[in-house]
Design an enzyme around this catalytic site. Sequence first.
Site, PDB file in Angstrom:
ATOM      1  N   ARG A   1       0.843  -1.198   0.000  1.00  0.00           N
ATOM      2  CA  ARG A   1       0.000   0.000   0.000  1.00  0.00           C
ATOM      3  C   ARG A   1       0.877   1.247   0.000  1.00  0.00           C
ATOM      4  O   ARG A   1       1.815   1.342   0.777  1.00  0.00           O
ATOM      5  CB  ARG A   1      -0.903  -0.002   1.228  1.00  0.00           C
ATOM      6  CG  ARG A   1      -1.808  -1.212   1.208  1.00  0.00           C
ATOM      7  CD  ARG A   1      -2.906  -1.158   2.215  1.00  0.00           C
ATOM      8  NE  ARG A   1      -3.692  -2.393   2.110  1.00  0.00           N
ATOM      9  CZ  ARG A   1      -4.661  -2.734   2.939  1.00  0.00           C
ATOM     10  NH1 ARG A   1      -4.989  -1.909   3.928  1.00  0.00           N
ATOM     11  NH2 ARG A   1      -5.321  -3.857   2.774  1.00  0.00           N
TER      12      ARG A   1
ATOM     13  N   ARG B   1       0.664  -6.536  12.118  1.00  0.00           N
ATOM     14  CA  ARG B   1       0.043  -5.959  13.315  1.00  0.00           C
ATOM     15  C   ARG B   1      -0.117  -7.011  14.406  1.00  0.00           C
ATOM     16  O   ARG B   1      -0.017  -6.694  15.592  1.00  0.00           O
ATOM     17  CB  ARG B   1      -1.310  -5.346  12.956  1.00  0.00           C
ATOM     18  CG  ARG B   1      -1.151  -4.069  12.131  1.00  0.00           C
ATOM     19  CD  ARG B   1      -2.461  -3.347  11.900  1.00  0.00           C
ATOM     20  NE  ARG B   1      -2.201  -2.124  11.124  1.00  0.00           N
ATOM     21  CZ  ARG B   1      -3.126  -1.218  10.843  1.00  0.00           C
ATOM     22  NH1 ARG B   1      -4.374  -1.388  11.269  1.00  0.00           N
ATOM     23  NH2 ARG B   1      -2.809  -0.136  10.145  1.00  0.00           N
TER      24      ARG B   1
ATOM     25  N   GLU C   1      -6.899  -1.618  14.766  1.00  0.00           N
ATOM     26  CA  GLU C   1      -7.511  -2.488  13.757  1.00  0.00           C
ATOM     27  C   GLU C   1      -6.548  -3.588  13.314  1.00  0.00           C
ATOM     28  O   GLU C   1      -5.404  -3.322  12.961  1.00  0.00           O
ATOM     29  CB  GLU C   1      -7.930  -1.646  12.544  1.00  0.00           C
ATOM     30  CG  GLU C   1      -8.574  -2.480  11.455  1.00  0.00           C
ATOM     31  CD  GLU C   1      -8.827  -1.675  10.181  1.00  0.00           C
ATOM     32  OE1 GLU C   1      -8.932  -0.436  10.266  1.00  0.00           O
ATOM     33  OE2 GLU C   1      -8.911  -2.294   9.121  1.00  0.00           O
TER      34      GLU C   1
ATOM     35  N   ARG D   1       1.779   0.909  10.235  1.00  0.00           N
ATOM     36  CA  ARG D   1       1.421   1.487   8.942  1.00  0.00           C
ATOM     37  C   ARG D   1       2.648   1.474   8.042  1.00  0.00           C
ATOM     38  O   ARG D   1       3.525   2.326   8.160  1.00  0.00           O
ATOM     39  CB  ARG D   1       0.907   2.922   9.142  1.00  0.00           C
ATOM     40  CG  ARG D   1       0.249   3.538   7.907  1.00  0.00           C
ATOM     41  CD  ARG D   1      -0.389   4.871   8.226  1.00  0.00           C
ATOM     42  NE  ARG D   1      -1.463   4.743   9.212  1.00  0.00           N
ATOM     43  CZ  ARG D   1      -2.716   4.402   8.910  1.00  0.00           C
ATOM     44  NH1 ARG D   1      -3.073   4.203   7.654  1.00  0.00           N
ATOM     45  NH2 ARG D   1      -3.628   4.285   9.857  1.00  0.00           N
TER      46      ARG D   1
ATOM     47  N   SER E   1     -10.604  -6.611   9.140  1.00  0.00           N
ATOM     48  CA  SER E   1     -11.755  -5.883   8.647  1.00  0.00           C
ATOM     49  C   SER E   1     -12.593  -6.879   7.853  1.00  0.00           C
ATOM     50  O   SER E   1     -12.097  -7.467   6.904  1.00  0.00           O
ATOM     51  CB  SER E   1     -11.259  -4.753   7.748  1.00  0.00           C
ATOM     52  OG  SER E   1     -12.292  -3.862   7.490  1.00  0.00           O
TER      53      SER E   1
END
Length: 423
Positions: free
Chosen positions: A261, A390, A348, A276, A351
Site C-alpha cells: 500500500r 500488526r 484495527e 502502517r 476488517s
Amino acid sequence: MLDLKFIRQNPETIREMLKSRGEEGPLDELLDLDEQRRSILVEVEQLKARRNEVSEQVAKLKREKKDADDIITEMKGVSQTIKDYDEQLRVIDEQLLDRQLRLPNMPHSSVPVGTSDEDNVELRQEGQIPEFRFEVVPHWDLGVNLDIIDFERAGKVTGSRFYFLKGQGACLERALINFMLDLHTGAHGYTEIFAPFLVNKESALGTGQLPKFGEDMFKVEGQDYYLIPTAEVPVTNLYRDEILDGSLLPLNHVAYTACFRSEAGAHGRDTRGVIRVHQFNKVELVRFVEPDNSYQELDTLVRHAEVVLQKLGLAYRVSQMCTADLGFTAAKKLDLEVWMPSYGKYVEISSCSNFESFQARRANIRFRREQGAKPEFVHTLNGSGVAIGRCLAAVLENYQQADGTIIVPEVLRPYMSGVKRIE
RNA sequence: GGAGAGGUGACAGAGUGGCCGAAUGUGGCGGUCUCGAAAACCGUUGGAUGCCAUUAGGUGUCCCGUGGGUUCAAAUCCCACCCUCUCCGCCA
C-alpha cells in the site's frame, strides 16, 4: 457497482445513500447519460433492424440473379448513419460505466448512520486486557532491542515504512502465517490459495480499487500491473466472468499474500513501528456465497477471524462501522481491533465486509441455483484472518516481560521449533 | 527473446462472405417404455440489453478471444493486441 436499472428507478434512494456516506457521487450525470443512451439506442436499433431485413432481401435477389443496386445504394447511407450513432453510443457507454464505477455501495439497513469513525458502534469486547507492573515498551523498541526487527537498514535498502525481520522475529512472522493458514484450512474448512501478488487493471476494477483509489496502489512502471493491496483482489477475481455451479457455494478461500500500500496521504500517522507500512503480510479469508444468507455468512466469517485472536490470547473488540467509515465497496463492515498496550487502545487488525453483489457485478461473478436456472450475482465477503504484521506487534507488546523478553504464545510454539521465549 | 499452431455455446467439435446465434456429438432437463433403473426413442436446453405490455407475454439489437478496418452484408476477409499450446534460447 449498483444495478443500473435500480439506480434509474430509485434515484432518491441513491441520493440519500450518498448523503449518509458523506460523499458526492456522479448521480445526476449518470442518470442523464442513461437517458441519452436509451434514446439513441431506440433509434439505432430500428435502423439495424431495417438493415438486417434489407440484407436478407439482397441475398435473395442475388441468389435469383436479379439486380439489387438500388437498395444497396440506399443501405450505404443507412450504414453510415448507424456508424455515427454507434460512435455516439460508444462514448456515452464509456462515460456511463465510469460514473457507475464511481458510485459507492448501498449500506445495509443495519449500518448506523454517522459522520466519522467516532460514530462506529462497539459490539463487544473479548479477552483480558493485560496489566503490566512495569513500563510498557512499544513493539518497535522491543523489536530493535531484541535484534529481531531492523527499521534503520530497511530505510537504507528500500525506504521509510519498510522493515527487516531477523532471527526469531522472522520466525515468529512465519509461525503466525502458518498457524492461521492451518486454523482456517483445518477447523474452518477453507481452501487455501496462493495467488499472484500482481494483478491487472480489470482485477483492480473488479474489487473496487479502481477507478477511484489508484493512488493507494503501487503500479509497475510501463506495464498494466498493480501490486496487490490485499489478497482480496486476486482471490475475488479468481472467478471473474464465470458462472459458478450453485451447489459449490459457499466457496471459501484462505490466502496468504504480501500486501502493498502506498499509503498516500498518511504522512505523519503511525510513523513508528510496523502498524502502517508499505508492505505487510496478511492471511485473508474470501467467501463467495448465495445472496439469501450472506449476512449470516458474514457473522461466520467474523467468528473465524476472532478465533485467531482468541487462540493467541489477545484481547480485542468488535466494532461495526458507520456509514462514514464503511469504505467505498462494503455494504456492511465489522472491524476486529486488538489491544495494543503501548497505544493504550485497540488497533484495527481485521476488517470483515459483506459487499453483497457490488463486486460480483463489477467482476461479473455469477452462479446458477440449479441446472438451467437464470444466472444470479453471488455475494462476496472477505476479512483479514488476520493481518500478520500488526499481529506480530500485538504479540510482542502483549507478551512482553519486565526484562524485555517475549513469551511465545502456546499455539505458536509448534511453529517455532518449540521456542518458548524470544530473548 | 526466436519459430510455428491455435482461440466457436457447459464440454468436444463443424463451419472461408448472405439461408449462421451457429451443424453434429456429449452432458443437463422433461417425457415414452419399465415394478424401478439402464439402454433405446421423442422433445427441450446460451448470455447481455432496449422498447411495448407489465399478469401472461410480445418484439428488437448485440455477443464466435479483445479492439479496429473492408463490405449493402463478417464467426468467415484485412490489421493490431491478448491468451493458450509445441519447439528453440535463457533462467529459479
